[in-house]
Design a protein around this motif. Structure first.
Motif, PDB file in Angstrom:
ATOM      1  N   ASP A 107       0.826  -1.208   0.000  1.00 25.29           N
ATOM      2  CA  ASP A 107       0.000   0.000   0.000  1.00 25.29           C
ATOM      3  C   ASP A 107       0.859   1.256   0.000  1.00 25.29           C
ATOM      4  OD1 ASP A 107      -2.372  -1.458   0.051  1.00 25.29           O
ATOM      5  OD2 ASP A 107      -2.369  -1.569   2.245  1.00 25.29           O
ATOM      6  N   ASP A 108       2.011   1.201   0.689  1.00 20.05           N
ATOM      7  CA  ASP A 108       2.895   2.365   0.741  1.00 20.05           C
ATOM      8  C   ASP A 108       4.339   1.888   0.807  1.00 20.05           C
ATOM      9  OD1 ASP A 108       4.029   4.866   0.966  1.00 20.05           O
ATOM     10  OD2 ASP A 108       2.454   5.612   2.299  1.00 20.05           O
ATOM     11  N   LEU A 109       4.844   1.457  -0.318  1.00 17.36           N
ATOM     12  CA  LEU A 109       6.199   0.921  -0.405  1.00 17.36           C
ATOM     13  C   LEU A 109       7.237   1.962  -0.001  1.00 17.36           C
ATOM     14  CD1 LEU A 109       7.690  -1.723  -1.672  1.00 17.36           C
ATOM     15  CD2 LEU A 109       8.226  -0.149  -3.533  1.00 17.36           C
ATOM     16  N   TYR A 110       6.998   3.209  -0.381  1.00 19.47           N
ATOM     17  CA  TYR A 110       7.963   4.268  -0.077  1.00 19.47           C
ATOM     18  C   TYR A 110       8.150   4.415   1.427  1.00 19.47           C
ATOM     19  CZ  TYR A 110      10.290   8.783   0.050  1.00 19.47           C
ATOM     20  OH  TYR A 110      11.185   9.791   0.300  1.00 19.47           O
ATOM     21  N   GLU A 111       7.065   4.511   2.160  1.00 23.54           N
ATOM     22  CA  GLU A 111       7.160   4.669   3.611  1.00 23.54           C
ATOM     23  C   GLU A 111       7.767   3.434   4.267  1.00 23.54           C
ATOM     24  OE1 GLU A 111       6.612   7.289   5.531  1.00 23.54           O
ATOM     25  OE2 GLU A 111       6.200   8.486   3.739  1.00 23.54           O
ATOM     26  N   GLU A 112       7.509   2.279   3.694  1.00 16.33           N
ATOM     27  CA  GLU A 112       8.010   1.025   4.261  1.00 16.33           C
ATOM     28  C   GLU A 112       9.534   0.952   4.224  1.00 16.33           C
ATOM     29  OE1 GLU A 112       7.500  -2.880   5.914  1.00 16.33           O
ATOM     30  OE2 GLU A 112       5.969  -1.378   5.493  1.00 16.33           O
ATOM     31  N   PHE A 113      10.137   1.484   3.154  1.00 17.02           N
ATOM     32  CA  PHE A 113      11.567   1.262   2.947  1.00 17.02           C
ATOM     33  C   PHE A 113      12.421   2.527   2.870  1.00 17.02           C
ATOM     34  CE2 PHE A 113       9.584  -2.600   1.101  1.00 17.02           C
ATOM     35  CZ  PHE A 113      10.192  -3.540   1.921  1.00 17.02           C
ATOM     36  N   LYS A 114      11.841   3.703   3.010  1.00 15.91           N
ATOM     37  CA  LYS A 114      12.598   4.934   2.789  1.00 15.91           C
ATOM     38  C   LYS A 114      13.710   5.150   3.806  1.00 15.91           C
ATOM     39  CE  LYS A 114       9.687   8.071   5.519  1.00 15.91           C
ATOM     40  NZ  LYS A 114       8.887   9.314   5.505  1.00 15.91           N
ATOM     41  N   ASP A 115      13.567   4.594   5.006  1.00 16.80           N
ATOM     42  CA  ASP A 115      14.558   4.864   6.043  1.00 16.80           C
ATOM     43  C   ASP A 115      15.339   3.623   6.463  1.00 16.80           C
ATOM     44  OD1 ASP A 115      12.479   3.577   7.275  1.00 16.80           O
ATOM     45  OD2 ASP A 115      12.322   4.949   8.976  1.00 16.80           O
ATOM     46  N   ILE A 116      15.351   2.591   5.624  1.00 13.75           N
ATOM     47  CA  ILE A 116      16.218   1.445   5.888  1.00 13.75           C
ATOM     48  C   ILE A 116      17.660   1.938   5.846  1.00 13.75           C
ATOM     49  CG2 ILE A 116      17.005  -0.801   5.056  1.00 13.75           C
ATOM     50  CD1 ILE A 116      14.238  -0.945   6.190  1.00 13.75           C
ATOM     51  N   ASP A 117      18.449   1.554   6.829  1.00 16.69           N
ATOM     52  CA  ASP A 117      19.750   2.189   7.036  1.00 16.69           C
ATOM     53  C   ASP A 117      20.893   1.528   6.266  1.00 16.69           C
ATOM     54  OD1 ASP A 117      21.142   4.280   8.081  1.00 16.69           O
ATOM     55  OD2 ASP A 117      21.668   3.267   9.949  1.00 16.69           O
ATOM     56  N   VAL A 118      20.569   0.742   5.248  1.00 17.68           N
ATOM     57  CA  VAL A 118      21.575   0.194   4.336  1.00 17.68           C
ATOM     58  C   VAL A 118      21.009   0.315   2.927  1.00 17.68           C
ATOM     59  CG1 VAL A 118      22.511  -1.440   6.028  1.00 17.68           C
ATOM     60  CG2 VAL A 118      20.660  -2.167   4.492  1.00 17.68           C
ATOM     61  N   ASP A 119      21.865   0.125   1.925  1.00 16.94           N
ATOM     62  CA  ASP A 119      21.363   0.104   0.555  1.00 16.94           C
ATOM     63  C   ASP A 119      20.392  -1.057   0.385  1.00 16.94           C
ATOM     64  OD1 ASP A 119      22.739   2.296  -0.409  1.00 16.94           O
ATOM     65  OD2 ASP A 119      24.454   1.126  -1.104  1.00 16.94           O
ATOM     66  N   ILE A 120      19.327  -0.823  -0.371  1.00 16.01           N
ATOM     67  CA  ILE A 120      18.419  -1.907  -0.725  1.00 16.01           C
ATOM     68  C   ILE A 120      18.380  -2.036  -2.245  1.00 16.01           C
ATOM     69  CG2 ILE A 120      17.013  -1.757   1.349  1.00 16.01           C
ATOM     70  CD1 ILE A 120      14.924  -0.225  -0.226  1.00 16.01           C
ATOM     71  N   VAL A 121      18.242  -3.265  -2.701  1.00 18.08           N
ATOM     72  CA  VAL A 121      18.192  -3.562  -4.129  1.00 18.08           C
ATOM     73  C   VAL A 121      16.902  -4.321  -4.402  1.00 18.08           C
ATOM     74  CG1 VAL A 121      19.309  -4.723  -6.064  1.00 18.08           C
ATOM     75  CG2 VAL A 121      20.710  -3.718  -4.240  1.00 18.08           C
ATOM     76  N   PHE A 122      16.049  -3.767  -5.250  1.00 19.33           N
ATOM     77  CA  PHE A 122      14.819  -4.451  -5.624  1.00 19.33           C
ATOM     78  C   PHE A 122      15.123  -5.430  -6.756  1.00 19.33           C
ATOM     79  CE2 PHE A 122      13.032  -0.604  -3.653  1.00 19.33           C
ATOM     80  CZ  PHE A 122      12.108  -1.188  -2.798  1.00 19.33           C
ATOM     81  N   ASP A 123      14.913  -6.702  -6.468  1.00 21.47           N
ATOM     82  CA  ASP A 123      15.186  -7.758  -7.434  1.00 21.47           C
ATOM     83  C   ASP A 123      14.094  -7.811  -8.503  1.00 21.47           C
ATOM     84  OD1 ASP A 123      16.639  -9.830  -8.474  1.00 21.47           O
ATOM     85  OD2 ASP A 123      16.133 -11.278  -6.910  1.00 21.47           O
TER      86      ASP A 123
END
Length: 238
Positions: A107-123
């Protein structure tokens, strides 16, 4: 690993990244042994629990591990509650989280992952629902994270989201182009070899490489996607 090494030799591949398959769950032994065999040519992404021994992770870092895969699509033993704990665990190593998720299911992918404190890679380009179109919210949220340098996206798995049987999977091209237009500096390509659990005919390796040319005709961008960006993300040295 014999077939994997044969693939590298046959296609004159000088560098490669091994992604721990879901079927092996937390048993990373084959992946680690492959790294030991070719330490300068290979890097790897592993699957671990958020309680994994940090001293062992430090050893794996020396071998060439550069991140942790989180499978929330087919569930490889990790669920979303572990993501932030994993991020805390791997941050001192400079590793990233590779997320296998369906972005259209959030529903809100941006809010879910915007502040993860490492790089994230969407597969697999976010493993989106192609029938919902480029404007679907989850895909657009992923593009926003990409634009703001809060995420990377892997151009792979087109055959996993397409409604077509054969490359170049024309219905996927607008999605790939939107990803490239969002941030060409945070994108990498992958073959997804050995192509497990796909519902279309298995493409040839060169057909998957050629997909990048279907997505962009700019040589400098192709070089970024195929060489410069993965060198930076996975820590390859010249």
């Amino acid at each position: 690993m014999g077939d994997f090494f044969s693939l590298l030799e046959k296609n004159d591949i000088g560098r490669a990244v091994i992604i721990q398959p879901s079927v092996y769950n937390f048993d990373n032994s084959a992946t680690i042994e492959a790294l030991k065999a070719k330490p300068s040519e290979l890097r790897a992404i592993v699957v671990i629990e958020d309680t994994h021994d940090f001293e062992e992770l430090k050893k794996w870092n020396e071998y060439g591990v550069r991140g942790v895969r989180v499978n929330l699509l087919f569930n490889s033993g990790i669920n979303s509650a572990h993501v932030r704990k994993l991020a805390t665990l791997i941050k001192p190593l400079g590793w990233h989280l590779q997320l296998l998720i369906d972005v259209s299911s959030y529903d809100d992918l941006y809010e879910e992952f915007k502040d993860i404190d490492v790089d994230i890679v969407f597969d697999h380009m976010g493993h989106f629902d192609i029938d919902k179109g480029v404007e679907q919210k989850g895909f657009q949220d992923m593009l926003r994270l990409l634009k703001e340098n809060k995420a990377w996206v892997k151009l792979s798995g087109a055959y996993r989201v397409t409604n077509e049987a054969y490359a170049p999977y024309n219905d996927v091209i607008p999605f790939a182009q939107a990803i490239i237009n969002a941030n060409e500096n945070q994108i990498v390509w992958a073959s997804d070899w050995p192509h497990p659990s796909i519902s279309v005919p298995t493409p040839r390796y060169n057909e998957l490489v050629d997909l990048v040319d279907a997505y962009t005709n700019k040589e400098d961008i192709v070089k970024k996607i195929m060489e410069d960006n993965p060198e930076r993300l996975y820590g390859f040295t010249n």
